[in-house]
Design an enzyme around this catalytic site. Sequence first.
Site, PDB file in Angstrom:
ATOM      1  N   HIS A  40       0.830  -1.204   0.000  1.00  0.00           N
ATOM      2  CA  HIS A  40       0.000   0.000   0.000  1.00  0.00           C
ATOM      3  C   HIS A  40       0.867   1.256   0.000  1.00  0.00           C
ATOM      4  O   HIS A  40       1.690   1.460   0.897  1.00  0.00           O
ATOM      5  CB  HIS A  40      -0.888  -0.036   1.247  1.00  0.00           C
ATOM      6  CG  HIS A  40      -1.830   1.104   1.377  1.00  0.00           C
ATOM      7  ND1 HIS A  40      -1.910   1.885   2.516  1.00  0.00           N
ATOM      8  CD2 HIS A  40      -2.753   1.597   0.521  1.00  0.00           C
ATOM      9  CE1 HIS A  40      -2.846   2.792   2.362  1.00  0.00           C
ATOM     10  NE2 HIS A  40      -3.367   2.650   1.152  1.00  0.00           N
ATOM     11  N   HIS A  57      -1.155  10.749  -2.566  1.00  0.00           N
ATOM     12  CA  HIS A  57      -2.427  10.227  -2.071  1.00  0.00           C
ATOM     13  C   HIS A  57      -3.459  11.323  -1.833  1.00  0.00           C
ATOM     14  O   HIS A  57      -4.598  11.229  -2.289  1.00  0.00           O
ATOM     15  CB  HIS A  57      -2.216   9.449  -0.762  1.00  0.00           C
ATOM     16  CG  HIS A  57      -3.481   8.877  -0.211  1.00  0.00           C
ATOM     17  ND1 HIS A  57      -4.278   9.559   0.673  1.00  0.00           N
ATOM     18  CD2 HIS A  57      -4.104   7.691  -0.447  1.00  0.00           C
ATOM     19  CE1 HIS A  57      -5.349   8.826   0.964  1.00  0.00           C
ATOM     20  NE2 HIS A  57      -5.252   7.685   0.296  1.00  0.00           N
ATOM     21  N   ASP A  61      -0.951   6.114  -5.855  1.00  0.00           N
ATOM     22  CA  ASP A  61      -2.068   7.022  -6.115  1.00  0.00           C
ATOM     23  C   ASP A  61      -1.699   8.060  -7.163  1.00  0.00           C
ATOM     24  O   ASP A  61      -0.640   8.690  -7.063  1.00  0.00           O
ATOM     25  CB  ASP A  61      -2.456   7.731  -4.816  1.00  0.00           C
ATOM     26  CG  ASP A  61      -2.763   6.752  -3.699  1.00  0.00           C
ATOM     27  OD1 ASP A  61      -3.884   6.212  -3.686  1.00  0.00           O
ATOM     28  OD2 ASP A  61      -1.871   6.521  -2.842  1.00  0.00           O
ATOM     29  N   GLU A 103       0.953  -0.491  -4.862  1.00  0.00           N
ATOM     30  CA  GLU A 103      -0.205   0.393  -5.047  1.00  0.00           C
ATOM     31  C   GLU A 103       0.256   1.837  -4.949  1.00  0.00           C
ATOM     32  O   GLU A 103       0.940   2.221  -3.994  1.00  0.00           O
ATOM     33  CB  GLU A 103      -1.264   0.087  -3.980  1.00  0.00           C
ATOM     34  CG  GLU A 103      -2.549   0.882  -4.123  1.00  0.00           C
ATOM     35  CD  GLU A 103      -2.605   2.136  -3.254  1.00  0.00           C
ATOM     36  OE1 GLU A 103      -3.604   2.868  -3.349  1.00  0.00           O
ATOM     37  OE2 GLU A 103      -1.647   2.399  -2.489  1.00  0.00           O
TER      38      GLU A 103
END
Length: 287
Positions: free
Chosen positions: A48, A90, A77, A75
Amino acid sequence: MMGYKLKNTVFALVGFFYVLNAVGQTAGAESILGDFYHRPDKVLVAAHRAAHQNFPENSMAALEESIRLGVDIVELDVRMTKDNVPVILHDRTVDRTTNGKGKISEMTLNEAKSLKLLHLGLPTQQVIPTLDEVLAMAKDKILIDIDFKVDSMEALEKTVGLIKKYGMQGQVIFYLYDYRLSPVLHSMSPELIIMPRAYKKKDINQILKWDYIRIIHVDESFYKERLMRKIMDSNVRVWINALGKYDAMEMEGKNSGFSKLFQKKYINVVQTNLPEELIEYLKGESG
């Protein structure tokens, strides 16, 4: 003459190890994709915001660390700057993660790049990466899960265009909060791995009608073994998060969180803030 031969030998060895390194990097993503499509028994680890325990989240250093650890999926953003450059961040603002203030959408790339990413509240030498930089580093090494946080078709087209620039359509998982956008994204790039989010059983039934879907992000709130088995029987992976409860349990007591999570039989992609710990846990289970 001896020096000449030695010099040539050194150059030959350097070239040999360079080739070995390139082959190894190529095998990285290929091996993960082999597992993704052909080994449903293999649990894939998703980091993450990249492996950010020792580095700023969503940073190039955290991406490098993910690759070093052997993480399967990272992952990240995606947001857009004022001058329409996709960057990795993010929040809507840079306040929490950098030494600056303001909305990323109101900054040019140069302004964003002048900021330093924070780790444990302190500035580092890391800066906000562009999607272009991330793709260049990740190519052939690791799968990228894009958490797309821009409500703009132009931004979506630019992002997909960058992925195509690097020929990484088959290496990118594109996360969709609204599963109904799946056909739109598939028409833009049929090779992309699309991951719709399902919020309830009805969503899964609809998503499974599309034969190009190979992974679904499942909410734990409606996890039922029979339903998850239906997904896996359709040759589709089940992504679930360890974020929050299970990661917190894991930090309190070794393997307690992951052991609890894997009482759920039908999951084979797990997103966590503790990728190194999860990799070690899975090694122990398979050993």
